[in-house]
Motif scaffolding. Structure first.
Motif, PDB file in Angstrom:
ATOM      1  N   MET A   1       0.821  -1.204   0.000  1.00  0.00           N
ATOM      2  CA  MET A   1       0.000   0.000   0.000  1.00  0.00           C
ATOM      3  C   MET A   1       0.860   1.262   0.000  1.00  0.00           C
ATOM      4  N   LEU A   2       1.802   1.328   0.994  1.00  0.00           N
ATOM      5  CA  LEU A   2       2.658   2.514   1.072  1.00  0.00           C
ATOM      6  C   LEU A   2       3.513   2.661  -0.184  1.00  0.00           C
ATOM      7  N   LYS A   3       3.976   1.505  -0.668  1.00  0.00           N
ATOM      8  CA  LYS A   3       4.802   1.510  -1.860  1.00  0.00           C
ATOM      9  C   LYS A   3       4.002   2.069  -3.032  1.00  0.00           C
ATOM     10  N   TYR A   4       2.732   1.641  -3.079  1.00  0.00           N
ATOM     11  CA  TYR A   4       1.860   2.107  -4.151  1.00  0.00           C
ATOM     12  C   TYR A   4       1.665   3.622  -4.082  1.00  0.00           C
ATOM     13  N   ILE A   5       1.387   4.114  -2.853  1.00  0.00           N
ATOM     14  CA  ILE A   5       1.177   5.556  -2.692  1.00  0.00           C
ATOM     15  C   ILE A   5       2.426   6.317  -3.121  1.00  0.00           C
ATOM     16  N   GLY A   6       3.598   5.795  -2.690  1.00  0.00           N
ATOM     17  CA  GLY A   6       4.844   6.451  -3.042  1.00  0.00           C
ATOM     18  C   GLY A   6       5.030   6.543  -4.555  1.00  0.00           C
ATOM     19  N   LYS A   7       4.743   5.419  -5.222  1.00  0.00           N
ATOM     20  CA  LYS A   7       4.893   5.369  -6.670  1.00  0.00           C
ATOM     21  C   LYS A   7       3.972   6.385  -7.347  1.00  0.00           C
ATOM     22  N   ARG A   8       2.726   6.417  -6.877  1.00  0.00           N
ATOM     23  CA  ARG A   8       1.760   7.363  -7.457  1.00  0.00           C
ATOM     24  C   ARG A   8       2.214   8.808  -7.245  1.00  0.00           C
ATOM     25  N   LEU A   9       2.751   9.088  -6.038  1.00  0.00           N
ATOM     26  CA  LEU A   9       3.168  10.456  -5.748  1.00  0.00           C
ATOM     27  C   LEU A   9       4.320  10.878  -6.653  1.00  0.00           C
ATOM     28  N   VAL A  10       5.261   9.941  -6.889  1.00  0.00           N
ATOM     29  CA  VAL A  10       6.392  10.279  -7.758  1.00  0.00           C
ATOM     30  C   VAL A  10       5.901  10.600  -9.169  1.00  0.00           C
ATOM     31  N   ILE A  11       4.987   9.754  -9.682  1.00  0.00           N
ATOM     32  CA  ILE A  11       4.448   9.999 -11.027  1.00  0.00           C
ATOM     33  C   ILE A  11       3.719  11.341 -11.056  1.00  0.00           C
ATOM     34  N   ALA A  12       2.931  11.604  -9.992  1.00  0.00           N
ATOM     35  CA  ALA A  12       2.178  12.860  -9.943  1.00  0.00           C
ATOM     36  C   ALA A  12       3.125  14.051  -9.966  1.00  0.00           C
ATOM     37  N   LEU A  13       4.251  13.915  -9.279  1.00  0.00           N
ATOM     38  CA  LEU A  13       5.216  15.019  -9.227  1.00  0.00           C
ATOM     39  C   LEU A  13       5.783  15.291 -10.623  1.00  0.00           C
ATOM     40  N   ASP A 302      -8.508   6.743  -6.109  1.00  0.00           N
ATOM     41  CA  ASP A 302      -8.060   5.361  -6.252  1.00  0.00           C
ATOM     42  C   ASP A 302      -7.899   4.673  -4.905  1.00  0.00           C
ATOM     43  N   LEU A 303      -7.392   5.444  -3.916  1.00  0.00           N
ATOM     44  CA  LEU A 303      -7.192   4.842  -2.595  1.00  0.00           C
ATOM     45  C   LEU A 303      -8.529   4.511  -1.938  1.00  0.00           C
ATOM     46  N   VAL A 304      -9.480   5.460  -2.001  1.00  0.00           N
ATOM     47  CA  VAL A 304     -10.789   5.222  -1.414  1.00  0.00           C
ATOM     48  C   VAL A 304     -11.436   4.021  -2.081  1.00  0.00           C
TER      49      VAL A 304
END
Lengths: 322, 278
Positions: A1-13, A302-304
């Motif tokens: 989960m955390l890994k997923y959030i991290g990945k999404r945040l990097v792409i978003a950045l 996506d998280l919700v």
């Protein structure tokens, strides 16, 4: 989960930096903001000094990097027109816009969710057609035309509601006054969003009503009401989450027009004047803010989604979204 | 055979059929505006803001131009913007969607991230900034709308391509050594026409609404050229709003009628393309 959030945040950045580059390039194509303050009283030399002071004579790439570096330090810059810090301006205009957007979203959901479900339950009947046709009316009426009609009816003919602003001048701050000012803008913004939401909820509900568990529930003989509200509606909640995520960019866009019609003192009104004055730091600030909100709301949706429906595997979903 | 049942399914959608005829009539009137319009739309022909009479069926505007003639020419602009912007954005969206879906990998990644970027800023903001930069006018309007409307189309096409790519007839063509271009344009594209057409109608509707909104805000089609949006612009003043409804009701209703017709046609197309639905 955390890994997923991290990945999404990097792409978003990365996406975010891309957006700011596009914005910056488009804006510098527009010409210098100083052309807007040009007048007979300001000498050419004074403008050149000012240009150099603002760094507007540097190459675009350098200007952009300077802007980016300041953002890194948390500094959004200073408005060329009003000389105020952009962050402070955004802060003071954000509240009214969020109030307008939030209330409109709530209003549209209160109408659209029951209407969509009702329509789906009565699929292919007269009642269904009436709801769907009305929803098309809602998404087809231009916001400014609806706004004019409302002002005509409720401000001019009856005098019930104020036609512009957020508070009556010279009056003490009161909630009643605020609500009165809020009604028409929310009706206009909410209507345009409710239309597409109704149809979205309807088709989501139709999908659900076809599922096996609904047939099982019906077969158990628990009654129509329980089938629809316990088994059907709970599962339709997922589509409400999606729809909220989808509507956020539309809400921002719609707010710009609605604020213009009703002189609602929010981000839209501020942005319009910044665009007309080519006030780069302010426009960049608004673009950055809205892009952050939109990207974050995508991720949160996506998280919700994953929280509401545990069968969704986030990592698989990312691969498909890439 | 296939054709007749398609028309029959379409005509079962009563509002859609009605909308189709309404749109045909309006388009006819708009195309032949130069013949049908009683006056030159930009010429001062009567008194200032006169109420409808037998000579000026919809009255005259604040500077004495015939409202009916302006309405016809404005509708022409709206239809032009709606359809041309859709053609541009569909072409861009279909092209990028096909590339991303068919080739996948890094190309897909780059295209989809770019799509995200365009989708992530509120689109009207982008249009406003662009309209402020380039001299507003008919063609800039069409180009701006065309180049911001494509991301949804690209996503839609890509999604379809991803599923069609796995079909046996595509695999067979690949094995047979057919060129990528053949597979893309002769096998994949024809099979994704239905969703493209359906989504296309909603792009037409959105483009017409956006043109009207921008012109209303004074950032789109500039007077004296008539557009449905800028005809409503004058109604921001109280005296026109209260006492001269013939100036703002007809263009407003016309936009509503156009957009609604297009939306209903889209709905009817959806029913007609998807026989399993009912």
């Amino acid at each position: 989960m955390l890994k997923y959030i991290g990945k999404r945040l990097v792409i978003a950045l990365i996406v975010l930096i891309g957006i700011t580059i596009i914005d910056f390039t488009i804006m510098t194509l527009a010409g210098s903001p100083l052309e807007m303050i040009q007048s007979a009283r300001v000498s050419k030399e004074a403008l050149e000094v000012k240009e150099a002071a603002l760094g507007l004579d540097d190459p675009v790439a350098l200007q952009y990097l300077r802007w980016l570096a300041e953002i890194g330090k948390g500094n959004l810059g200073i408005s060329i027109k009003s000389q105020q810090p952009v962050a402070k301006m955004l802060g003071s205009y954000l509240g009214p816009t969020l109030l307008l957007m939030g209330t409109s979203l709530l209003f549209s959901l209160i109408i659209a969710v029951p209407a969509g479900i009702y329509s789906a339950i009565h699929q292919n009947t007269k009642r269904d057609y009436v709801v769907v046709s009305t929803s098309f009316l809602g998404s087809s009426i231009p916001a400014f035309f609806l706004g004019l009609i409302l002002i005509y009816l409720f401000s001019i003919k009856t005098g019930w509601l104020p036609s512009s602003g957020m508070r009556t001048l010279g009056m003490e701050k009161s909630t009643v006054d605020l609500v009165k000012h809020l009604i028409m803008p929310v009706l206009v913004l909410g209507t345009s969003i409710a239309g597409s939401t109704i149809r979205y909820i309807r088709s989501a509900m139709l999908e659900i009503l076809k599922q096996d568990y609904i047939r099982t529930a019906k077969a158990k003989g628990i009654g129509r009401f329980l089938v629809i509200y316990k088994h059907g509606f709970r599962n339709a909640l997922l589509s409400v989450v999606t729809v909220v995520g989808m509507q956020i960019p539309l809400l921002f866009g719609g707010a710009i027009i609605v604020e213009q019609i009703f002189s609602w003192p929010g981000l839209g009104l501020m942005t319009m004047s910044a665009i007309l004055n080519r006030d780069y730091p302010v426009i960049m600030g608004v673009c950055l803010l809205t892009a952050v909100v939109v990207l974050l709301s995508n991720i949160i949706t996506d998280l919700v989604y994953a929280l509401v429906d545990p069968t969704i595997q986030l990592d698989k979903a990312t691969v498909e979204n890439l | 055979m296939e054709q007749t049942s398609f028309i029959r399914r379409f005509s079962r959608h009563k509002l859609g059929t009605l909308s189709f005829f309404i749109l045909c009539i309006i388009s006819f009137a708009a195309i032949f505006a130069p013949v049908l319009a009683p006056f030159d739309p930009n010429e001062i022909v009567g008194g200032f803001g006169k109420a409808p009479t037998s000579e000026f069926l919809l009255g005259t505007d604040q500077v004495g131009r015939d409202v009916l003639s302006r309405l016809l020419y404005g509708t022409r602009i709206s239809l032009m913007v709606g359809f041309l912007a859709t053609i541009i954005s569909s072409a861009v969206g279909i092209f990028l969607g096909l590339l991303a879906g068919y080739f996948g990998g890094p190309l897909d990644m780059v295209i989809m991230r770019f799509t995200d970027m365009v989708m992530s800023f509120p689109y009207i903001l982008l249009v406003l900034v662009a309209a402020a930069i380039f001299q507003p006018g008919l063609w800039t309007m069409i180009l701006i709308l065309g180049f911001v409307d494509w991301p949804q189309m690209a996503r839609l096409v890509r999604g379809n391509v991803l599923s069609i790519r796995e079909k046996n007839y595509v695999k067979a063509s690949k094995v047979a050594g057919m060129s990528h271009a053949y597979i893309l344009f002769s096998e994949i594209l024809p099979n994704t026409v239905a969703p493209i057409l359906i989504y296309g109608t909603s792009v037409v509707a959105i483009s017409m609404l956006d043109e009207a909104a921008l012109s209303f805000l004074g950032m789109g089609i500039k007077p004296p050229q008539a557009s449905l949006g800028n005809m409503l612009n004058g109604a921001q003043s109280l005296s026109i709003l209260t006492s001269k409804p013939w100036l703002w009701l007809p263009p407003g209703l016309m936009i509503l009628l156009l957009v609604m017709s297009v939306n209903f046609i889209g709905d009817a197309l959806r029913d007609a393309f998807d026989p399993n639905q009912s």
